[in-house]
Design an enzyme around this catalytic site. Structure first.
Site, PDB file in Angstrom:
ATOM      1  N   HIS A 103     -42.098  27.071  -0.895  1.00 56.70           N
ATOM      2  CA  HIS A 103     -42.328  25.861  -0.900  1.00 56.70           C
ATOM      3  C   HIS A 103     -43.059  24.919  -0.730  1.00 56.70           C
ATOM      4  O   HIS A 103     -42.511  25.063   1.076  1.00 56.70           O
ATOM      5  CB  HIS A 103     -41.300  25.452  -1.611  1.00 56.70           C
ATOM      6  CG  HIS A 103     -39.861  25.580  -0.773  1.00 56.70           C
ATOM      7  ND1 HIS A 103     -38.616  26.945  -0.244  1.00 56.70           N
ATOM      8  CD2 HIS A 103     -38.937  25.030   0.508  1.00 56.70           C
ATOM      9  CE1 HIS A 103     -39.192  27.005   0.503  1.00 56.70           C
ATOM     10  NE2 HIS A 103     -38.593  25.969   0.827  1.00 56.70           N
ATOM     11  N   HIS A 105     -42.284  21.563   1.486  1.00 50.98           N
ATOM     12  CA  HIS A 105     -41.500  19.733   0.800  1.00 50.98           C
ATOM     13  C   HIS A 105     -42.312  18.269   1.509  1.00 50.98           C
ATOM     14  O   HIS A 105     -43.352  18.658   1.962  1.00 50.98           O
ATOM     15  CB  HIS A 105     -40.152  19.217   2.163  1.00 50.98           C
ATOM     16  CG  HIS A 105     -39.865  21.047   2.494  1.00 50.98           C
ATOM     17  ND1 HIS A 105     -38.315  20.530   2.286  1.00 50.98           N
ATOM     18  CD2 HIS A 105     -39.705  22.360   2.699  1.00 50.98           C
ATOM     19  CE1 HIS A 105     -37.395  22.052   2.342  1.00 50.98           C
ATOM     20  NE2 HIS A 105     -38.193  22.606   2.790  1.00 50.98           N
TER      21      HIS A 105
END
Ligand code: 5GP
Ligand code: ZN
Length: 141
Positions: A103, A105
């Site tokens: 992922h 951010h």
């Protein structure tokens, strides 16, 4: 069709098994609000396939995710009014990765947000940079 893992929190979000505030969804990626934001509007951008770390991500998926980051960054700046933002991507526990599903951010920043960002940068001696350059070039062949 994307491949998920049953015990992964982000895979559950992708499959709508648990709720999330999803702000973007295409064939390869979704983006949703981080439930514990470092700043209001903190976004997580996640590939739909369960892949643990960046180094495991197929080029085509990486390219697809990379192509949506500028658009999401523009939306973040527009919506939050942030003066800038950080793109943070942690790989491995030692680097602060808590959720083992790749992922990115996107963290809104403002002048007095007191989040900080300075790490202790080092220096190189003699020919260390040249040696590293050769090693990297060989690794990339
Ligand atoms: P990491 O430390 O792995 O780079 O970041 C994981 C992020 O996922 C954390 O910032 C954490 O707040 C966020 N997160 C963990 N579980 C959930 C969840 O169930 N929903 C949402 N929206 N974010 C989560
Ligand atoms: Zn997953």
């Amino acid at each position: 069709m994307s491949a998920q893992q049953t015990d992964c929190i982000f895979c559950k979000i992708i499959q709508h098994q648990i709720p999330a505030t999803i702000i973007f969804d295409d064939s390869h990626a979704i983006a949703f609000l981080d439930v514990n934001p470092l700043a209001s509007g903190h976004i997580l951008v996640v590939p739909k396939d369960h892949v643990e770390q960046l180094i495991d991500l197929p080029d085509i998926i990486a390219a697809s995710i990379g192509s949506v980051l500028p658009k999401l960054g523009r939306a973040l700046v527009q919506v939050t009014g942030a003066s800038g933002f950080n793109v943070l991507q942690n790989n491995g526990e030692v680097a602060g990765q808590v959720v083992p599903h790749v992922h990115f951010h996107l963290i809104p920043r403002s002048t007095d947000d007191s989040l900080g960002y300075r790490w202790n940068a080092g220096t190189y001696n003699d020919d260390q940079m040249d040696q590293l350059c050769v090693a990297y070039q060989q690794a990339l062949l």
